[in-house]
Design an enzyme around this catalytic site. Structure first.
Site, PDB file in Angstrom:
ATOM      1  N   ASP A   1      41.785  -0.625  38.096  1.00  0.00           N
ATOM      2  CA  ASP A   1      40.503   0.062  37.901  1.00  0.00           C
ATOM      3  C   ASP A   1      39.434  -0.525  38.905  1.00  0.00           C
ATOM      4  OD1 ASP A   1      39.005   1.810  36.218  1.00  0.00           O
ATOM      5  OD2 ASP A   1      38.466   0.377  34.726  1.00  0.00           O
TER       6      ASP A   1
ATOM      7  N   GLU B   1      35.728  10.891  40.033  1.00  0.00           N
ATOM      8  CA  GLU B   1      34.869  11.629  38.909  1.00  0.00           C
ATOM      9  C   GLU B   1      33.821  12.578  39.364  1.00  0.00           C
ATOM     10  OE1 GLU B   1      33.161   9.777  34.845  1.00  0.00           O
ATOM     11  OE2 GLU B   1      34.454   8.422  36.010  1.00  0.00           O
TER      12      GLU B   1
ATOM     13  N   LYS C   1      38.139  13.356  37.335  1.00  0.00           N
ATOM     14  CA  LYS C   1      37.838  12.534  36.108  1.00  0.00           C
ATOM     15  C   LYS C   1      36.816  13.281  35.511  1.00  0.00           C
ATOM     16  CE  LYS C   1      37.857   7.839  35.181  1.00  0.00           C
ATOM     17  NZ  LYS C   1      37.491   6.411  35.602  1.00  0.00           N
TER      18      LYS C   1
ATOM     19  N   THR D   1      37.885  11.147  30.591  1.00  0.00           N
ATOM     20  CA  THR D   1      37.471   9.837  30.231  1.00  0.00           C
ATOM     21  C   THR D   1      36.353   9.540  29.219  1.00  0.00           C
ATOM     22  OG1 THR D   1      36.690   7.990  31.570  1.00  0.00           O
ATOM     23  CG2 THR D   1      35.712  10.054  32.193  1.00  0.00           C
TER      24      THR D   1
ATOM     25  N   PHE E   1      39.122   4.228  25.585  1.00  0.00           N
ATOM     26  CA  PHE E   1      38.414   3.185  26.202  1.00  0.00           C
ATOM     27  C   PHE E   1      38.602   2.028  25.065  1.00  0.00           C
ATOM     28  CE2 PHE E   1      35.075   4.224  29.610  1.00  0.00           C
ATOM     29  CZ  PHE E   1      35.972   4.947  30.065  1.00  0.00           C
TER      30      PHE E   1
END
Length: 315
Positions: free
Chosen positions: A16, A89, A125, A149, A171
């Site tokens: 990440d 993203e 994303k 996400t 998350f």
């Protein structure tokens, strides 16, 4: 065998980070980025030439195009190091605009393809709003794979499964943060650690539901605060982990036990549910943690998107 290698026996490990110079050390399969991680990376001296080159090459173009070209530049660098996929993203300011999200996702893929990267190596994303999930469903039908996400609620995961998205990123750490803050002085860390961690329990519920009902969407736990949260999810399809925690695991020889198993999930007594738009919005609204963390996450990514643009204007 170190802890990181032990985890890799059960789970695909993803890095990440937007800092591709860190990737070689950990040999992840995939990598994920987001606006905050890219912003952090581009402020490092190592990346100044890459930023300057991208801005100079496309100076005079619309800022959103320059940003997308920079994101793709980072993505291509990452893909030159890892064997798998990179997640890139869409601008968080489009989180409530289905058509604009689809258009931006298509453009990102076109930019990757222009660099010789096959679309199968890229995940677009998108925030797990109702509009984002609908956009992802449209992108998937066009053969563009997505990573949903800012996912905090079970209803978001169910809707993503219905939309047949490629992958979701629930998350863990941000769920943990909310419950810890909400409990205040009543929080007992030992009672909410590892398998009892509220973020871990959320991901385990989603994983078990998907496996029970044969939902092909991949589950990738994200946003970890400590190694205990990671090892408690051993067996999850994928886990995306920050370089700091990857380094901690690489330096440890503590054994790892597989906790999530598809066979056990298939045998579990789980009720099937589905959501239309009204049902989704009500379920999300009724989950105070998910409502707050989704809004907070989108706001933070919007702020970082603006900061990134300002940095590029000054380059």
């Amino acid at each position: 065998m170190n802890q990181l290698d032990a985890l890799k026996q059960f789970t695909t490990v993803v890095a990440d980070t937007g800092d591709f110079k860190q990737l070689d050390a950990f040999k992840p399969q995939d990598a994920t980025t987001n606006p905050s991680l890219i912003l952090k990376a581009v402020q490092k001296a190592d990346y100044a030439p890459l930023v300057k080159d991208t801005v100079n090459q496309y100076r005079g173009r619309a800022m959103d195009e320059i940003v997308d070209r920079l994101l793709v530049r980072f993505g291509c660098e990452i893909l030159s190091i890892i064997p798998g996929r990179v997640s890139t993203e869409v601008d968080a300011r489009l989180s409530f605009d289905t058509a604009a999200t689809v258009a931006r996702g298509e453009r990102l893929i076109e930019l990757y393809q222009a660099q010789g990267i096959h679309s199968d190596r890229v995940l677009i994303k998108v925030a797990s709003t109702w509009e984002g999930i609908q956009a992802a469903e449209q992108l998937e039908r066009k053969g563009i794979h997505t990573n949903l996400t800012l996912l905090f609620a079970f209803c978001q995961a169910v809707a993503c499964g219905q939309a047949k998205v490629q992958l979701i990123s629930p998350f863990v750490g941000r769920i943990y943060d909310w419950y810890k803050k909400n409990a205040g002085a009543a929080w007992v860390e030992a009672d909410n650690a590892e398998l009892n961690d509220p973020g871990v329990k959320s991901v385990a519920q989603i994983y078990n539901y998907y496996k029970k009902f044969g939902i092909a969407t991949e589950v990738m736990g994200a946003s970890f605060r400590n190694v205990g949260q990671i090892t408690a999810l051993a067996g999850c399809d994928l886990l995306t982990i920050s370089p700091d925690l990857l380094a901690q695991m690489a330096a440890s020889n503590t054994p790892v036990t597989q906790h999530l198993k598809a066979d056990a999930a298939k045998a579990a007594d789980i009720e099937h549910v589905s959501y239309d738009e009204a049902g989704f919005r009500l379920a999300l609204n009724n989950d105070a943690m998910a409502t707050e963390k989704l809004a907070e996450g989108i706001r933070a990514f919007c702020v970082d998107a603006v900061k990134l643009e300002q940095l590029l204007l000054a380059a």
